[in-house]
Design a protein around this motif. Structure first.
Motif, PDB file in Angstrom:
ATOM      1  N   GLY A 327       0.790  -1.222   0.000  1.00 41.62           N
ATOM      2  CA  GLY A 327       0.000   0.000   0.000  1.00 41.62           C
ATOM      3  C   GLY A 327       0.819   1.267   0.000  1.00 41.62           C
ATOM      4  O   GLY A 327       1.621   1.512  -0.902  1.00 41.62           O
ATOM      5  N   HIS A 328       0.655   2.085   1.044  1.00 42.22           N
ATOM      6  CA  HIS A 328       1.202   3.432   1.073  1.00 42.22           C
ATOM      7  C   HIS A 328       2.599   3.528   1.675  1.00 42.22           C
ATOM      8  O   HIS A 328       3.117   4.630   1.849  1.00 42.22           O
ATOM      9  N   THR A 329       3.223   2.412   2.020  1.00 45.14           N
ATOM     10  CA  THR A 329       4.599   2.448   2.497  1.00 45.14           C
ATOM     11  C   THR A 329       5.529   2.024   1.366  1.00 45.14           C
ATOM     12  O   THR A 329       5.096   1.502   0.341  1.00 45.14           O
ATOM     13  N   ARG A 330       6.815   2.248   1.566  1.00 41.48           N
ATOM     14  CA  ARG A 330       7.819   1.873   0.577  1.00 41.48           C
ATOM     15  C   ARG A 330       8.940   1.136   1.286  1.00 41.48           C
ATOM     16  O   ARG A 330       9.327   1.576   2.376  1.00 41.48           O
ATOM     17  N   PRO A 331       9.492   0.061   0.728  1.00 38.81           N
ATOM     18  CA  PRO A 331       9.233  -0.596  -0.554  1.00 38.81           C
ATOM     19  C   PRO A 331       7.799  -1.119  -0.670  1.00 38.81           C
ATOM     20  O   PRO A 331       7.175  -1.466   0.329  1.00 38.81           O
ATOM     21  N   GLN A 332       7.342  -1.222  -1.913  1.00 41.33           N
ATOM     22  CA  GLN A 332       5.971  -1.650  -2.181  1.00 41.33           C
ATOM     23  C   GLN A 332       5.947  -2.808  -3.175  1.00 41.33           C
ATOM     24  O   GLN A 332       6.599  -2.752  -4.210  1.00 41.33           O
ATOM     25  N   TRP A 333       5.181  -3.826  -2.830  1.00 41.81           N
ATOM     26  CA  TRP A 333       4.843  -4.884  -3.781  1.00 41.81           C
ATOM     27  C   TRP A 333       3.613  -4.457  -4.580  1.00 41.81           C
ATOM     28  O   TRP A 333       2.634  -3.970  -4.007  1.00 41.81           O
ATOM     29  N   ILE A 334       3.655  -4.636  -5.888  1.00 46.72           N
ATOM     30  CA  ILE A 334       2.473  -4.523  -6.734  1.00 46.72           C
ATOM     31  C   ILE A 334       1.790  -5.883  -6.731  1.00 46.72           C
ATOM     32  O   ILE A 334       2.446  -6.913  -6.936  1.00 46.72           O
ATOM     33  N   LEU A 335       0.473  -5.923  -6.476  1.00 45.35           N
ATOM     34  CA  LEU A 335      -0.259  -7.181  -6.389  1.00 45.35           C
ATOM     35  C   LEU A 335      -1.369  -7.247  -7.430  1.00 45.35           C
ATOM     36  O   LEU A 335      -1.919  -6.221  -7.835  1.00 45.35           O
ATOM     37  N   PRO A 336      -1.732  -8.445  -7.859  1.00 41.93           N
ATOM     38  CA  PRO A 336      -2.875  -8.580  -8.771  1.00 41.93           C
ATOM     39  C   PRO A 336      -4.158  -8.060  -8.131  1.00 41.93           C
ATOM     40  O   PRO A 336      -4.387  -8.264  -6.932  1.00 41.93           O
ATOM     41  N   HIS A 337      -4.969  -7.384  -8.931  1.00 34.65           N
ATOM     42  CA  HIS A 337      -6.320  -7.005  -8.516  1.00 34.65           C
ATOM     43  C   HIS A 337      -7.285  -7.719  -9.457  1.00 34.65           C
ATOM     44  O   HIS A 337      -7.405  -7.370 -10.629  1.00 34.65           O
ATOM     45  N   GLY A 338      -7.929  -8.759  -8.935  1.00 29.46           N
ATOM     46  CA  GLY A 338      -8.780  -9.604  -9.766  1.00 29.46           C
ATOM     47  C   GLY A 338      -8.088 -10.861 -10.237  1.00 29.46           C
ATOM     48  O   GLY A 338      -8.733 -11.769 -10.756  1.00 29.46           O
ATOM     49  N   GLY A 339      -6.783 -10.924 -10.072  1.00 31.66           N
ATOM     50  CA  GLY A 339      -6.017 -12.122 -10.398  1.00 31.66           C
ATOM     51  C   GLY A 339      -5.749 -12.939  -9.145  1.00 31.66           C
ATOM     52  O   GLY A 339      -5.968 -12.468  -8.024  1.00 31.66           O
ATOM     53  N   PRO A 340      -5.251 -14.165  -9.291  1.00 33.73           N
ATOM     54  CA  PRO A 340      -5.110 -15.060  -8.141  1.00 33.73           C
ATOM     55  C   PRO A 340      -3.933 -14.730  -7.228  1.00 33.73           C
ATOM     56  O   PRO A 340      -2.841 -14.416  -7.686  1.00 33.73           O
ATOM     57  N   VAL A 341      -4.197 -14.832  -5.933  1.00 32.36           N
ATOM     58  CA  VAL A 341      -3.172 -14.766  -4.899  1.00 32.36           C
ATOM     59  C   VAL A 341      -3.405 -15.929  -3.940  1.00 32.36           C
ATOM     60  O   VAL A 341      -4.558 -16.249  -3.618  1.00 32.36           O
ATOM     61  N   THR A 342      -2.322 -16.564  -3.515  1.00 35.81           N
ATOM     62  CA  THR A 342      -2.399 -17.632  -2.529  1.00 35.81           C
ATOM     63  C   THR A 342      -1.963 -17.100  -1.169  1.00 35.81           C
ATOM     64  O   THR A 342      -0.880 -16.507  -1.053  1.00 35.81           O
ATOM     65  N   VAL A 343      -2.803 -17.295  -0.164  1.00 32.91           N
ATOM     66  CA  VAL A 343      -2.496 -16.917   1.213  1.00 32.91           C
ATOM     67  C   VAL A 343      -2.445 -18.220   2.006  1.00 32.91           C
ATOM     68  O   VAL A 343      -3.484 -18.817   2.302  1.00 32.91           O
ATOM     69  N   ASP A 344      -1.249 -18.664   2.318  1.00 34.66           N
ATOM     70  CA  ASP A 344      -1.040 -19.980   2.933  1.00 34.66           C
ATOM     71  C   ASP A 344      -0.778 -19.805   4.419  1.00 34.66           C
ATOM     72  O   ASP A 344       0.335 -19.474   4.835  1.00 34.66           O
ATOM     73  N   GLY A 345      -1.825 -20.025   5.219  1.00 36.66           N
ATOM     74  CA  GLY A 345      -1.706 -19.850   6.656  1.00 36.66           C
ATOM     75  C   GLY A 345      -0.923 -20.951   7.340  1.00 36.66           C
ATOM     76  O   GLY A 345      -0.497 -20.776   8.481  1.00 36.66           O
ATOM     77  N   ALA A 346      -0.738 -22.087   6.659  1.00 37.99           N
ATOM     78  CA  ALA A 346       0.055 -23.171   7.229  1.00 37.99           C
ATOM     79  C   ALA A 346       1.545 -22.918   7.015  1.00 37.99           C
ATOM     80  O   ALA A 346       2.339 -22.945   7.953  1.00 37.99           O
ATOM     81  N   ALA A 347       1.923 -22.661   5.767  1.00 39.84           N
ATOM     82  CA  ALA A 347       3.327 -22.391   5.457  1.00 39.84           C
ATOM     83  C   ALA A 347       3.718 -20.946   5.709  1.00 39.84           C
ATOM     84  O   ALA A 347       4.901 -20.606   5.673  1.00 39.84           O
ATOM     85  N   ARG A 348       2.721 -20.093   5.957  1.00 37.33           N
ATOM     86  CA  ARG A 348       2.930 -18.663   6.174  1.00 37.33           C
ATOM     87  C   ARG A 348       3.677 -18.037   4.990  1.00 37.33           C
ATOM     88  O   ARG A 348       4.735 -17.433   5.132  1.00 37.33           O
ATOM     89  N   ARG A 349       3.048 -18.209   3.836  1.00 38.77           N
ATOM     90  CA  ARG A 349       3.597 -17.668   2.601  1.00 38.77           C
ATOM     91  C   ARG A 349       2.481 -17.003   1.805  1.00 38.77           C
ATOM     92  O   ARG A 349       1.318 -17.397   1.908  1.00 38.77           O
ATOM     93  N   VAL A 350       2.845 -15.999   1.010  1.00 34.31           N
ATOM     94  CA  VAL A 350       1.927 -15.343   0.082  1.00 34.31           C
ATOM     95  C   VAL A 350       2.545 -15.431  -1.304  1.00 34.31           C
ATOM     96  O   VAL A 350       3.689 -15.040  -1.507  1.00 34.31           O
ATOM     97  N   LEU A 351       1.753 -15.950  -2.257  1.00 32.50           N
ATOM     98  CA  LEU A 351       2.203 -16.094  -3.639  1.00 32.50           C
ATOM     99  C   LEU A 351       1.245 -15.347  -4.557  1.00 32.50           C
ATOM    100  O   LEU A 351       0.023 -15.461  -4.410  1.00 32.50           O
ATOM    101  N   ALA A 352       1.788 -14.584  -5.486  1.00 30.80           N
ATOM    102  CA  ALA A 352       0.971 -13.786  -6.394  1.00 30.80           C
ATOM    103  C   ALA A 352       1.201 -14.226  -7.831  1.00 30.80           C
ATOM    104  O   ALA A 352       2.338 -14.395  -8.262  1.00 30.80           O
ATOM    105  N   ASP A 353       0.101 -14.380  -8.566  1.00 27.85           N
ATOM    106  CA  ASP A 353       0.126 -14.802  -9.969  1.00 27.85           C
ATOM    107  C   ASP A 353      -0.035 -13.550 -10.837  1.00 27.85           C
ATOM    108  O   ASP A 353      -1.098 -12.918 -10.824  1.00 27.85           O
ATOM    109  N   TYR A 354       0.980 -13.223 -11.626  1.00 29.75           N
ATOM    110  CA  TYR A 354       0.987 -11.999 -12.423  1.00 29.75           C
ATOM    111  C   TYR A 354       0.639 -12.243 -13.887  1.00 29.75           C
ATOM    112  O   TYR A 354       0.903 -11.380 -14.724  1.00 29.75           O
ATOM    113  N   GLN A 355       0.043 -13.395 -14.177  1.00 32.06           N
ATOM    114  CA  GLN A 355      -0.284 -13.703 -15.563  1.00 32.06           C
ATOM    115  C   GLN A 355      -1.075 -12.580 -16.243  1.00 32.06           C
ATOM    116  O   GLN A 355      -1.982 -12.023 -15.655  1.00 32.06           O
TER     117      GLN A 355
END
Length: 355
Positions: A327-355
């Motif tokens: 969001g409003h801090t820097r460094p900033q990740w650009i994330l898909p809006h409407g595209g898939p993101v994986t939020v893995d609460g077990a492995a504690r990882r976030v994966l973003a699909d930029y297709q």
């Protein structure tokens, strides 16, 4: 033609640009390049170097006070130009909601293009989402490309993925963060980062399982405006199984106010519909207000605890991760809006699909 919100499955994800293509650089909200041209021009050089794309400005890119109609004309012109293969907003603002009624949906549907922007550009992301077109949340050139000695690595990688290469990236903690950079009127803004501090570890809440779904959301204050204007579909089930993105702006809302907006999302049925929530690292200082380090930590923790508590009341099965820098801090990740993101609460990882 992409299906409208409420009638669709997966959103259309526009094809990528190629080096040598043109990228429209627009100011659909505040035209920061006008009063701060040196930061803007450095951003344009870096954009070209990082992507191989050719930045193209429009009549209102540097025009402070341009009418909503004029700014919409530039957005429409960018979608209408077949040589323009992507669109990047220079920065946010506070009145893009007045631009949206002047946008031409047929032009966007006829030639969908990757759109990148943050903050007030939540309006444009939602407009495209309503048309069945995915976009990318993040990427203000005036904040993340122009200032400082270089472009942050996580921003550069997600920028290229969004515009050019696609693929899946793991969203990681860059380890440091700034709420605001050097004042753009100060020549040092071109060579220096703002005051950066070590980040706290992201916190995880809810069940320890993995969720993959399309994202929706953006700047929380702007989401409130969109809902107030009646521009969200009547049935929140359009978000079923999705991932909600929420982050707060440099307005520095107190945690109680943030909690009230999130509570309204709960009453609207939005929190119950999604399976996961990513909460951005909030800014807690600006150029005129900088609390001491321990107070900044307390303010971030207070907002976290408030938001997590409200989400749990409306959807205890949601996987929640707090602190992700999109969001409003820097460094900033650009994330898909409407595209898939994986939020893995077990492995504690976030994966973003930029297709």
């Amino acid at each position: 033609m992409p299906p409208a919100a409420g009638e669709r499955g997966e959103l259309l994800r526009p094809r990528k640009a190629r080096p040598g293509d043109r990228i429209a650089v627009l100011s659909p909200s505040f035209a920061a390049p006008g009063p701060f041209p040196q930061v803007h021009e450095q951003a344009m050089r870096r954009l070209a170097d990082l992507t191989g794309l050719v930045p193209v400005e429009y009549p209102t890119t540097r025009t402070v006070g341009a009418s909503a109609r004029a700014r919409a004309d530039d957005v429409n012109a960018a979608f209408a130009d077949p040589h323009v293969r992507a669109i990047l907003a220079t920065i946010g603002g506070d009145d893009q909601i007045t631009v949206v009624p002047h946008l031409d949906a047929d032009l966007a549907r006829a030639d969908p293009k990757p759109f990148l922007g943050t903050s007030d550009n939540t309006n444009l992301h939602h407009w495209l989402w309503n048309l069945g077109i995915a976009s990318f949340y993040g990427g203000s050139s005036q904040v993340h490309l122009g200032p400082g000695p270089a472009v942050d690595d996580v921003h550069a990688r997600s920028l290229r993925a969004a515009l050019l290469t696609g693929g899946t990236l793991e969203v990681t903690d860059p380890g440091e963060s700034e709420d605001t950079g050097v004042d753009w009127a100060d020549p040092r803004a071109l060579q220096s980062f703002g005051d950066r501090e070590p980040t706290e570890p992201w916190t995880w809440h809810g069940p320890a399982h993995s969720v993959t779904g399309p994202t929706w959301g953006g700047c929380l204050e702007v989401i409130e405006w969109i809902l107030t204007a009646g521009r969200f579909p009547p049935d929140p089930a359009v978000l079923d199984g999705g991932v909600l993105l929420i982050e707060t702006s440099e307005e520095l809302l107190p945690a109680v106010n943030v909690g009230r907006i999130v509570r309204s999302l709960g009453e609207r049925g939005i929190l119950a519909a999604v399976d996961a929530v990513l909460v951005g690292r909030p800014p807690v200082s600006d150029l005129t207000r900088k609390p001491a380090a321990d107070e900044r930590t307390r303010l971030r923790a207070e907002q976290r605890d408030t938001v997590v508590d409200v989400i749990a009341r409306y959807n205890p099965r949601a996987v929640v991760c707090v602190g992700v820098p999109f969001g409003h801090t820097r460094p900033q990740w650009i994330l898909p809006h409407g595209g898939p993101v994986t939020v893995d609460g077990a492995a504690r990882r976030v994966l973003a699909d930029y297709q």
